[in-house]
Design a protein around this motif. Structure first.
Motif, PDB file in Angstrom:
ATOM      1  N   THR A  83       0.826  -1.161  -0.002  1.00  0.00           N
ATOM      2  CA  THR A  83      -0.081  -0.180  -0.044  1.00  0.00           C
ATOM      3  C   THR A  83       0.838   1.401   0.010  1.00  0.00           C
ATOM      4  N   ILE A  84       1.697   1.414  -1.013  1.00  0.00           N
ATOM      5  CA  ILE A  84       2.613   2.612  -1.011  1.00  0.00           C
ATOM      6  C   ILE A  84       2.333   3.508  -2.060  1.00  0.00           C
ATOM      7  N   SER A  85       3.109   4.612  -2.012  1.00  0.00           N
ATOM      8  CA  SER A  85       2.916   5.706  -3.242  1.00  0.00           C
ATOM      9  C   SER A  85       4.266   6.211  -3.347  1.00  0.00           C
ATOM     10  N   THR A  86       4.935   5.855  -4.345  1.00  0.00           N
ATOM     11  CA  THR A  86       6.435   6.465  -4.385  1.00  0.00           C
ATOM     12  C   THR A  86       6.470   7.849  -4.590  1.00  0.00           C
ATOM     13  N   GLY A  87       7.094   8.427  -4.053  1.00  0.00           N
ATOM     14  CA  GLY A  87       7.079  10.041  -4.163  1.00  0.00           C
ATOM     15  C   GLY A  87       6.092  10.785  -3.325  1.00  0.00           C
ATOM     16  N   GLY A  88       5.017  10.025  -2.968  1.00  0.00           N
ATOM     17  CA  GLY A  88       4.071  10.966  -2.212  1.00  0.00           C
ATOM     18  C   GLY A  88       3.297  11.632  -2.858  1.00  0.00           C
ATOM     19  N   LEU A  89       2.539  12.869  -2.181  1.00  0.00           N
ATOM     20  CA  LEU A  89       1.691  13.690  -2.686  1.00  0.00           C
ATOM     21  C   LEU A  89       2.480  14.825  -3.416  1.00  0.00           C
ATOM     22  N   TYR A 102      -1.409  21.219 -20.521  1.00  0.00           N
ATOM     23  CA  TYR A 102      -1.759  20.633 -21.870  1.00  0.00           C
ATOM     24  C   TYR A 102      -3.215  20.333 -22.205  1.00  0.00           C
ATOM     25  N   GLY A 103      -4.309  20.779 -21.024  1.00  0.00           N
ATOM     26  CA  GLY A 103      -5.621  20.594 -21.523  1.00  0.00           C
ATOM     27  C   GLY A 103      -5.919  19.496 -21.063  1.00  0.00           C
ATOM     28  N   VAL A 104      -5.291  18.605 -19.968  1.00  0.00           N
ATOM     29  CA  VAL A 104      -5.574  17.438 -19.573  1.00  0.00           C
ATOM     30  C   VAL A 104      -6.154  17.676 -18.132  1.00  0.00           C
ATOM     31  N   TYR A 105      -7.522  17.518 -17.686  1.00  0.00           N
ATOM     32  CA  TYR A 105      -7.816  18.016 -16.307  1.00  0.00           C
ATOM     33  C   TYR A 105      -8.076  16.630 -15.640  1.00  0.00           C
ATOM     34  N   HIS A 106      -7.102  16.246 -15.093  1.00  0.00           N
ATOM     35  CA  HIS A 106      -7.137  14.770 -14.164  1.00  0.00           C
ATOM     36  C   HIS A 106      -7.986  15.173 -13.078  1.00  0.00           C
ATOM     37  N   GLU A 277     -17.771  20.483 -16.032  1.00  0.00           N
ATOM     38  CA  GLU A 277     -18.953  21.108 -15.285  1.00  0.00           C
ATOM     39  C   GLU A 277     -20.207  20.442 -15.697  1.00  0.00           C
ATOM     40  N   ARG A 278     -20.496  20.061 -17.118  1.00  0.00           N
ATOM     41  CA  ARG A 278     -21.573  19.443 -17.486  1.00  0.00           C
ATOM     42  C   ARG A 278     -22.046  18.269 -16.805  1.00  0.00           C
ATOM     43  N   TYR A 279     -21.002  17.377 -16.780  1.00  0.00           N
ATOM     44  CA  TYR A 279     -21.242  16.056 -16.328  1.00  0.00           C
ATOM     45  C   TYR A 279     -20.974  15.834 -14.590  1.00  0.00           C
ATOM     46  N   ARG A 280     -20.550  17.270 -14.237  1.00  0.00           N
ATOM     47  CA  ARG A 280     -20.298  17.176 -12.884  1.00  0.00           C
ATOM     48  C   ARG A 280     -19.358  16.333 -12.213  1.00  0.00           C
ATOM     49  N   ILE A 281     -18.211  16.189 -13.023  1.00  0.00           N
ATOM     50  CA  ILE A 281     -17.169  15.623 -12.558  1.00  0.00           C
ATOM     51  C   ILE A 281     -16.317  16.064 -11.450  1.00  0.00           C
ATOM     52  N   LYS A 282     -16.228  15.406 -10.570  1.00  0.00           N
ATOM     53  CA  LYS A 282     -15.382  15.957  -9.198  1.00  0.00           C
ATOM     54  C   LYS A 282     -14.026  15.523  -9.622  1.00  0.00           C
ATOM     55  N   ARG A 283     -13.213  16.641  -9.232  1.00  0.00           N
ATOM     56  CA  ARG A 283     -11.824  16.635  -9.454  1.00  0.00           C
ATOM     57  C   ARG A 283     -11.239  16.404  -8.017  1.00  0.00           C
ATOM     58  N   THR A 284     -10.132  15.517  -7.782  1.00  0.00           N
ATOM     59  CA  THR A 284      -9.544  15.469  -6.222  1.00  0.00           C
ATOM     60  C   THR A 284      -8.254  16.431  -6.424  1.00  0.00           C
ATOM     61  N   SER A 285      -7.969  17.378  -5.845  1.00  0.00           N
ATOM     62  CA  SER A 285      -6.872  18.086  -5.912  1.00  0.00           C
ATOM     63  C   SER A 285      -5.845  17.574  -4.888  1.00  0.00           C
ATOM     64  N   ILE A 286      -4.580  18.267  -4.934  1.00  0.00           N
ATOM     65  CA  ILE A 286      -3.471  17.759  -4.029  1.00  0.00           C
ATOM     66  C   ILE A 286      -3.946  18.397  -2.528  1.00  0.00           C
ATOM     67  N   ALA A 287      -4.377  19.695  -2.649  1.00  0.00           N
ATOM     68  CA  ALA A 287      -4.906  20.067  -1.323  1.00  0.00           C
ATOM     69  C   ALA A 287      -5.948  19.281  -0.779  1.00  0.00           C
ATOM     70  N   ASP A 288      -6.882  18.689  -1.417  1.00  0.00           N
ATOM     71  CA  ASP A 288      -7.813  17.951  -0.833  1.00  0.00           C
ATOM     72  C   ASP A 288      -7.080  16.718  -0.323  1.00  0.00           C
ATOM     73  N   ARG A 289      -6.239  16.098  -0.943  1.00  0.00           N
ATOM     74  CA  ARG A 289      -5.561  14.756  -0.545  1.00  0.00           C
ATOM     75  C   ARG A 289      -4.899  15.435   0.754  1.00  0.00           C
ATOM     76  N   GLN A 290      -4.109  16.183   0.847  1.00  0.00           N
ATOM     77  CA  GLN A 290      -3.372  16.754   1.962  1.00  0.00           C
ATOM     78  C   GLN A 290      -4.304  16.872   3.097  1.00  0.00           C
ATOM     79  N   GLU A 291      -5.509  17.561   3.096  1.00  0.00           N
ATOM     80  CA  GLU A 291      -6.480  17.879   4.094  1.00  0.00           C
ATOM     81  C   GLU A 291      -6.893  16.395   4.596  1.00  0.00           C
TER      82      GLU A 291
END
Length: 443
Positions: A83-89, A102-106, A277-291
């Motif tokens: 259960t690791i994450s190399t390099g972390g947040l 480059y227009g890719v909104y992960h 916005e149209r599909y109400r897709i939630k993005r999880t930011s690094i700030a969200d993950r840190q919190e």
């Protein structure tokens, strides 16, 4: 003789508490030796204190060891959970920020797309080293991987590790929870689900509920309602799945209902701010993950100082404990897992890691045949599976040009020219170069 259960990434405040509770609440595993391995001494100490109190609270004889040295941790392991994450947040921040230029909104960036590509490349060297240590130090071990990108890292482990390896994810459980609520079932045992695909990109192709065709009834309801409406009724507060609803209309199949994951396998959803916005897709930011991490760490400190809440006295839906119990007792167990395709999905390439039911016995992990995926789901899945496989092979071989070519084939890069893909890829590699020994001196 006590079994040695090693959790690599044992200092994880998100994964370790839940997994430890599941293991200690499972009779065949309750009194074993739990080795928490993590490179972070503070994180390891925090979870170690929690684990000790949890064992005492549950009244089990579990022995807790904490170890920062991987050689000592893995020596003699019977089970290895990863259960690791190399390099972390810090590294993941680049996975999100660079593609956005480059227009890719992960939304998540952990399975496919430029973020999943970058995450694969920096995790594979660590997983290769881990596999080599398991081969040398733990010749009896069974390996359970929870780390994303699931398909790529499970594939790398399977290629380099001599022991049985399976990848685990709880994505299917979200769909099952909806179906249980929709049909008013007391237990998942009242239904049988047929599904296949990739991790975070699976498709339900058949459903039986109390002996009847549940998928037919669900389709009937979807003639006049949407998936978001059905989910809101079955699971109050849940209002997403607009992408899933559209994919259902296109295929007649039920995809993974978590739009934030499913959308990452298609270019239009994540390369358009308007579509987000149209599909109400939630993005999880690094700030969200840190919190989220901060809250998890605080909660563990509070539980260790105070009392263990009731939720840790009940099993979660994670299956790691069931898998290890099946191996220990010899009683077979079947649930969702990720394994290289040996024909369980008949019309997908052999070798790519797919998600299907898996049978667990002391002999290891065997996939259940699910037949063929219908079109167009098969084409969508195969395209992404090929990208994941090419990325994994490039990560293993250190072939920089192959890695960039794999990125160019990714669906989320379809709007970019080759020169833009190359520029973006090199920016990602340079930003995380400390974790990329296979490309040293060439980026």
């Amino acid at each position: 003789m006590s079994k040695r259960i090693v959790i690599v990434g044992g200092g994880s405040s998100h994964w370790s508490p839940k997994l430890l509770a599941d293991l200690m609440l499972t009779p065949a595993l309750a009194d074993q030796t739990y080795v928490l391995h993590d490179l972070s001494e503070p994180n390891l100490s925090r979870i170690g204190r929690f684990a000790t109190k949890l064992a005492r609270t549950l009244g089990v004889g579990a022995q807790i060891e904490m170890e920062t040295d991987p050689e000592r941790a893995l020596a003699g392991a019977d089970y290895v959970l990863i259960t690791i994450s190399t390099g972390g947040l810090e590294s993941m921040a680049h996975d999100l920020a660079v593609p956005e230029a480059y227009g890719v909104y992960h939304t998540v960036g952990d399975s496919i797309g430029p973020g999943g590509w970058s995450r694969t490349l920096r995790n594979v060297p660590v997983f290769v080293e881990l596999a080599e240590r398991i081969n040398r130090l733990a010749p009896r071990a069974y390996v359970l991987n929870y780390t994303n990108p699931m398909a790529q890292l499970t594939r790398a482990l399977g290629l380099r590790c001599a022991r049985p390896v399976v990848g685990l994810c709880h994505g299917l459980f979200e769909n099952l929870e909806f179906l249980k609520g929709f049909f008013g079932l007391a237990s998942e045992d009242e239904m049988s689900v047929r599904y296949a695909g990739l991790n975070h990109f699976f498709w339900i192709t058949g459903l039986t509920v109390r002996g009847e065709d549940g998928l037919a009834w669900l389709r009937h309801k979807l003639e006049s309602q949407t998936l978001p409406e059905l989910r809101a009724a079955a699971e109050p507060g849940v209002v997403n799945s607009y992408v899933a609803d559209e994919l259902y209309r296109a295929t007649g199949l039920i995809p993974y209902l978590a739009d934030r994951h499913t959308s990452e396998f298609f270019s239009p959803y994540l390369t358009s701010a308007a579509n987000l916005e149209r599909y109400r897709i939630k993005r999880t930011s690094i700030a969200d993950r840190q919190e989220s991490l901060r809250r998890a760490e605080s909660a563990i400190e509070e539980m260790t100082a105070g009392g263990i809440p009731e939720r840790y006295r009940q099993r979660s839906r994670e299956t790691a404990a069931d898998i290890m119990s099946a191996i220990a007792t010899g009683r077979p167990f079947i649930d969702v897992g990720n394994l290289p395709n040996a024909g369980q999905v008949a019309n997908l390439p052999r070798g790519v890691v797919v998600e299907t039911p898996v049978v667990v016995t002391p002999s290891g992990f065997d996939a259940v045949a699910m037949g063929e995926l219908p079109e167009p789901a098969r084409t969508w899945v195969e395209r992404c599976a090929n990208v994941q496989e090419a990325t994994t092979q490039a990560a293993l071989s250190g072939d920089l040009e192959q890695a960039l070519a794999a990125l160019a084939l990714d669906p989320l890069c379809a709007h970019l020219t080759w020169s833009q893909v190359r520029e973006m890829g090199l920016r990602l590699l340079r930003a995380t170069a400390q974790w990329l020994p296979q490309f040293a001196g060439r980026i």
